[in-house]
Motif scaffolding. Structure first.
Motif, PDB file in Angstrom:
ATOM      1  N   VAL A  60       0.843  -1.190   0.000  1.00 54.63           N
ATOM      2  CA  VAL A  60       0.000   0.000   0.000  1.00 54.63           C
ATOM      3  C   VAL A  60       0.881   1.243   0.000  1.00 54.63           C
ATOM      4  O   VAL A  60       0.656   2.191  -0.747  1.00 54.63           O
ATOM      5  N   ARG A  61       1.911   1.202   0.817  1.00 58.03           N
ATOM      6  CA  ARG A  61       2.820   2.340   0.916  1.00 58.03           C
ATOM      7  C   ARG A  61       3.566   2.570  -0.400  1.00 58.03           C
ATOM      8  O   ARG A  61       3.672   3.699  -0.878  1.00 58.03           O
ATOM      9  N   GLU A  62       4.073   1.508  -1.009  1.00 59.72           N
ATOM     10  CA  GLU A  62       4.780   1.639  -2.291  1.00 59.72           C
ATOM     11  C   GLU A  62       3.872   2.210  -3.367  1.00 59.72           C
ATOM     12  O   GLU A  62       4.286   3.072  -4.145  1.00 59.72           O
ATOM     13  N   GLN A  66       4.403   5.791  -5.285  1.00 57.95           N
ATOM     14  CA  GLN A  66       4.479   5.849  -6.751  1.00 57.95           C
ATOM     15  C   GLN A  66       3.490   6.870  -7.303  1.00 57.95           C
ATOM     16  O   GLN A  66       3.810   7.649  -8.191  1.00 57.95           O
ATOM     17  N   ARG A  67       2.289   6.902  -6.743  1.00 59.42           N
ATOM     18  CA  ARG A  67       1.291   7.865  -7.207  1.00 59.42           C
ATOM     19  C   ARG A  67       1.724   9.296  -6.840  1.00 59.42           C
ATOM     20  O   ARG A  67       1.557  10.219  -7.636  1.00 59.42           O
ATOM     21  N   VAL A  68       2.294   9.481  -5.652  1.00 61.35           N
ATOM     22  CA  VAL A  68       2.800  10.804  -5.263  1.00 61.35           C
ATOM     23  C   VAL A  68       3.871  11.244  -6.261  1.00 61.35           C
ATOM     24  O   VAL A  68       3.885  12.391  -6.708  1.00 61.35           O
ATOM     25  N   LYS A  69       4.744  10.312  -6.629  1.00 64.87           N
ATOM     26  CA  LYS A  69       5.819  10.633  -7.574  1.00 64.87           C
ATOM     27  C   LYS A  69       5.252  11.023  -8.942  1.00 64.87           C
ATOM     28  O   LYS A  69       5.716  11.993  -9.560  1.00 64.87           O
ATOM     29  N   ASN A  70       4.240  10.290  -9.406  1.00 63.05           N
ATOM     30  CA  ASN A  70       3.613  10.626 -10.688  1.00 63.05           C
ATOM     31  C   ASN A  70       2.998  12.030 -10.645  1.00 63.05           C
ATOM     32  O   ASN A  70       3.153  12.812 -11.583  1.00 63.05           O
ATOM     33  N   LEU A  71       2.306  12.337  -9.549  1.00 64.31           N
ATOM     34  CA  LEU A  71       1.700  13.657  -9.406  1.00 64.31           C
ATOM     35  C   LEU A  71       2.764  14.743  -9.247  1.00 64.31           C
ATOM     36  O   LEU A  71       2.607  15.858  -9.763  1.00 64.31           O
ATOM     37  N   TYR A  72       3.848  14.428  -8.559  1.00 60.27           N
ATOM     38  CA  TYR A  72       4.982  15.344  -8.385  1.00 60.27           C
ATOM     39  C   TYR A  72       5.493  15.788  -9.763  1.00 60.27           C
ATOM     40  O   TYR A  72       5.761  16.971  -9.991  1.00 60.27           O
ATOM     41  N   GLU A  73       5.578  14.840 -10.672  1.00 61.13           N
ATOM     42  CA  GLU A  73       6.053  15.151 -12.020  1.00 61.13           C
ATOM     43  C   GLU A  73       4.976  15.870 -12.830  1.00 61.13           C
ATOM     44  O   GLU A  73       5.253  16.871 -13.497  1.00 61.13           O
ATOM     45  N   LYS A  74       3.758  15.373 -12.770  1.00 60.30           N
ATOM     46  CA  LYS A  74       2.668  15.956 -13.544  1.00 60.30           C
ATOM     47  C   LYS A  74       2.394  17.404 -13.136  1.00 60.30           C
ATOM     48  O   LYS A  74       2.138  18.255 -13.979  1.00 60.30           O
ATOM     49  N   LEU A  75       2.456  17.676 -11.828  1.00 54.86           N
ATOM     50  CA  LEU A  75       2.195  19.027 -11.313  1.00 54.86           C
ATOM     51  C   LEU A  75       3.448  19.909 -11.334  1.00 54.86           C
ATOM     52  O   LEU A  75       3.405  21.060 -10.913  1.00 54.86           O
ATOM     53  N   LYS A  76       4.553  19.351 -11.798  1.00 54.96           N
ATOM     54  CA  LYS A  76       5.836  20.050 -11.929  1.00 54.96           C
ATOM     55  C   LYS A  76       6.361  20.594 -10.602  1.00 54.96           C
ATOM     56  O   LYS A  76       6.956  21.672 -10.541  1.00 54.96           O
ATOM     57  N   ILE A  77       6.158  19.822  -9.554  1.00 54.69           N
ATOM     58  CA  ILE A  77       6.682  20.194  -8.235  1.00 54.69           C
ATOM     59  C   ILE A  77       8.210  20.198  -8.277  1.00 54.69           C
ATOM     60  O   ILE A  77       8.860  20.943  -7.548  1.00 54.69           O
TER      61      ILE A  77
END
Length: 187
Positions: A60-62, A66-77
């Motif tokens: 669950v944590r992994e 992974q989803r946080v990382k995808n959003l990090y890239e998509k939102l250009k954080i």
């Protein structure tokens, strides 16, 4: 727009439910009723082994990371925080211009600007820790925010908070282990 908001609320509830089931509740025998023998209910319920709980918890944590990382890239954080792992050094994260409380969850505040705000504590000139806000993303005026983008922004913050909760659990597990608590009593 409401259905997207409902999906985010459902995701949060589902993640919380998944965690509570994997960490607290015993596994239930899932054989069809026709294949079950008539036995007392206490025999039909099997206790999960700690290794199984740990494996489920870690999966669950992994998935969340992974989803946080995808959003990090998509939102250009990454433009404000180039190293993904550094975003977990912040003490808290919030949104400016979008409500996250139960009574205003997902509502944009007209006339406001939408930002993801990370909070850190740094010493001032007297050595006293003071909260410092760091903008990780700016997304324009509330009125012009695309509903899909809004939901991704909310999801990023919620999933970041979820990971911080995981990290806090690990911190407390380590502290409890340091006082010599028996291994079998550790989460």
């Amino acid at each position: 727009m409401s259905s997207s908001l409902d999906k985010l609320k459902a995701l949060t509830s589902r993640l919380e439910e998944e965690l509570s089931q994997k960490d607290v509740l015993p596994a239930v025998d899932k054989k069809p009723q026709s294949q079950k023998k008539t036995t007392p209910a206490s025999v039909a319920v099997k206790e999960q082994r700690p290794a199984e709980k740990s494996a489920n918890f870690e999966q669950v944590r992994e998935d969340n990371i992974q989803r946080v990382k995808n959003l990090y890239e998509k939102l250009k954080i990454f433009e404000k925080s180039p190293d993904f792992d550094d975003i977990f050094h912040y003490k808290a994260m919030n949104l400016s211009g979008i409500g996250l409380k139960e009574e205003d969850f997902g509502e944009v505040r007209e006339g406001k600007y939408i930002q993801i705000i990370a909070i850190t504590y740094e010493p001032d000139k007297n050595g006293k820790k003071k909260a410092k806000n760091v903008s990780l993303g700016y997304f324009g005026k509330a009125e012009t925010l695309d509903p899909t983008l809004k939901n991704e922004i909310i999801e990023f913050v919620l999933r970041w908070r979820y990971e911080k909760a995981f990290q806090n659990v690990e911190h407390y597990k380590d502290l409890i282990a340091r006082i010599g608590a028996p291994k079998e009593t550790l989460f």
